[in-house]
Design an enzyme around this catalytic site. Structure first.
Site, short mmCIF file in Angstrom:
data_model
loop_
_atom_site.label_atom_id
_atom_site.label_comp_id
_atom_site.label_asym_id
_atom_site.label_seq_id
_atom_site.Cartn_x
_atom_site.Cartn_y
_atom_site.Cartn_z
N ASP A 219 -2.47 -1.44 10.40
CA ASP A 219 -2.76 -1.38 8.96
C ASP A 219 -3.39 -2.67 8.43
O ASP A 219 -3.75 -2.74 7.26
CB ASP A 219 -1.45 -1.15 8.17
N PRO B 247 9.80 -4.29 -0.30
CA PRO B 247 10.86 -4.00 0.67
C PRO B 247 10.28 -3.91 2.09
O PRO B 247 9.19 -3.35 2.28
CB PRO B 247 11.40 -2.63 0.23
N LEU C 188 5.54 0.56 3.29
CA LEU C 188 4.70 0.05 2.20
C LEU C 188 3.71 -1.02 2.67
O LEU C 188 3.02 -1.63 1.86
CB LEU C 188 5.59 -0.51 1.07
N LYS D 40 0.85 -1.20 0.00
CA LYS D 40 0.00 0.00 0.00
C LYS D 40 0.88 1.24 0.00
O LYS D 40 2.05 1.20 0.46
CB LYS D 40 -0.96 0.03 1.19
#
Ligand code: C5P
Length: 290
Positions: free
Chosen positions: A138, A96, A101, A12
């Site tokens: 998240d 990564p 992310l 994301k």
């Protein structure tokens, strides 16, 4: 015996992130627009020996009990009323790690979904979201995907219309990784920028590409940028590289990944090549599911 299940776990990006306040429980209330991109890890679940689970990851640094995939499997098996058939979980990393992310969160979301199917637990979306929130802020978003406005500590979600298609140029400075906890800890408790996400949300709701362009070219998209830029000089260098390439960089989550959106594939390709030449880990992907 259950057949193998393969699930993609997309990364994301945060199109905008504003920290509102520090909470007594150590978390921060925030408002963020989250967007799934095509760069993804893959999880494979296959029958394993005996009962319980085995976990393998292609990245040796991410193996073991701290991995959120391991924790998701441990959480589900601890709640199960009976012994569960053996499963082997293999995580193929592409995203990564510790880059902002959401790779670890997305892996955990994929593991929850996959194990729910593999073990035939019959958990509904709401239950999975609750369990996900226990493992990370998240993870509820990663279970949903798409374009979402997130509130609370990240777990309260409102669906937004899908973002128009964009190429996404993603880059992480080599050798730099941040823990989310450390970045929030580095945030000045009183003086931090609180960019209003209203123009971004309005542009998305109205499919207004000029409004989106204005949001990113304004350069104030993420409260956490003020906390991370001083942590490593290579971040400012990476940001400058994006700017020299004519792109408008935005920090994703707690960084250090920067991204820029463009509708032009040639520009995106050239930018990825230039960023790699400058030593960054750079990726060409696009908005939407993998
Ligand atoms: O929820 P998650 O485990 O991903 O959060 C990692 C750390 O990041 C938390 O322990 C907290 O220090 C910080 N955090 C925060 N406010 C949020 C999300 C994360 O302070 N909304």
């Amino acid at each position: 015996m259950s057949a193998a299940i393969i699930i993609k776990a997309p990364a994301k990006i945060n199109l905008g992130l504003t920290v509102l306040k520090r909470r007594p429980d150590g978390y921060h209330d925030l408002s963020s627009v989250m967007q799934q991109v095509s760069l993804a890890d893959t999880i494979r679940l296959e029958p394993g020996p005996g009962s319980g689970f085995l976990f393998f990851c292609t990245d040796p640094a991410l193996r073991g009990k701290k991995n959120l995939v391991y924790q998701a499997a441990a959480l589900l098996s601890a709640r199960a009323p009976a012994e569960l058939p053996g499963v082997k979980l293999s995580l193929y990393k592409q995203i990564p790690a510790a880059a902002g992310l959401g790779g670890g969160s997305s892996d955990a979301a994929a593991a929850l979904k996959g194990l729910n199917r593999f073990w035939k637990l019959g958990l509904g979306e709401k239950e999975l979201m609750k369990l996900g929130a226990l493992l990370g802020s998240d993870i509820p978003y990663c279970l949903q995907g798409g374009t979402m406005l997130a509130g609370g500590r990240g777990e309260k979600l409102t669906a937004l219309p899908a973002l128009p298609f964009y190429w996404v140029v993603l880059a992480v400075p080599a050798g730099v990784a941040f823990s989310t906890k450390d970045v929030y800890g580095a945030l000045d408790p009183v003086q931090f920028s609180r960019p209003s996400l209203a123009p971004l949300v309005k542009a998305i709701r109205e499919h207004d590409t000029a409004g989106l362009h204005e949001w990113f070219s304004g350069g104030q998209t993420n409260t956490l940028e003020g906390a991370v830029l001083p942590l490593s000089p290579s971040l400012q260098q990476l940001k400058n590289k994006f700017l020299h390439l004519g792109l408008s960089p935005a920090l994703s989550g707690s960084g250090p990944a920067y991204f820029a959106l463009t509708g032009d594939l040639r520009i995106a390709r050239a930018a990825v090549a230039a960023l790699r030449e400058a030593g960054a880990r750079a990726y060409l992907c696009w908005t939407g599911p993998a």
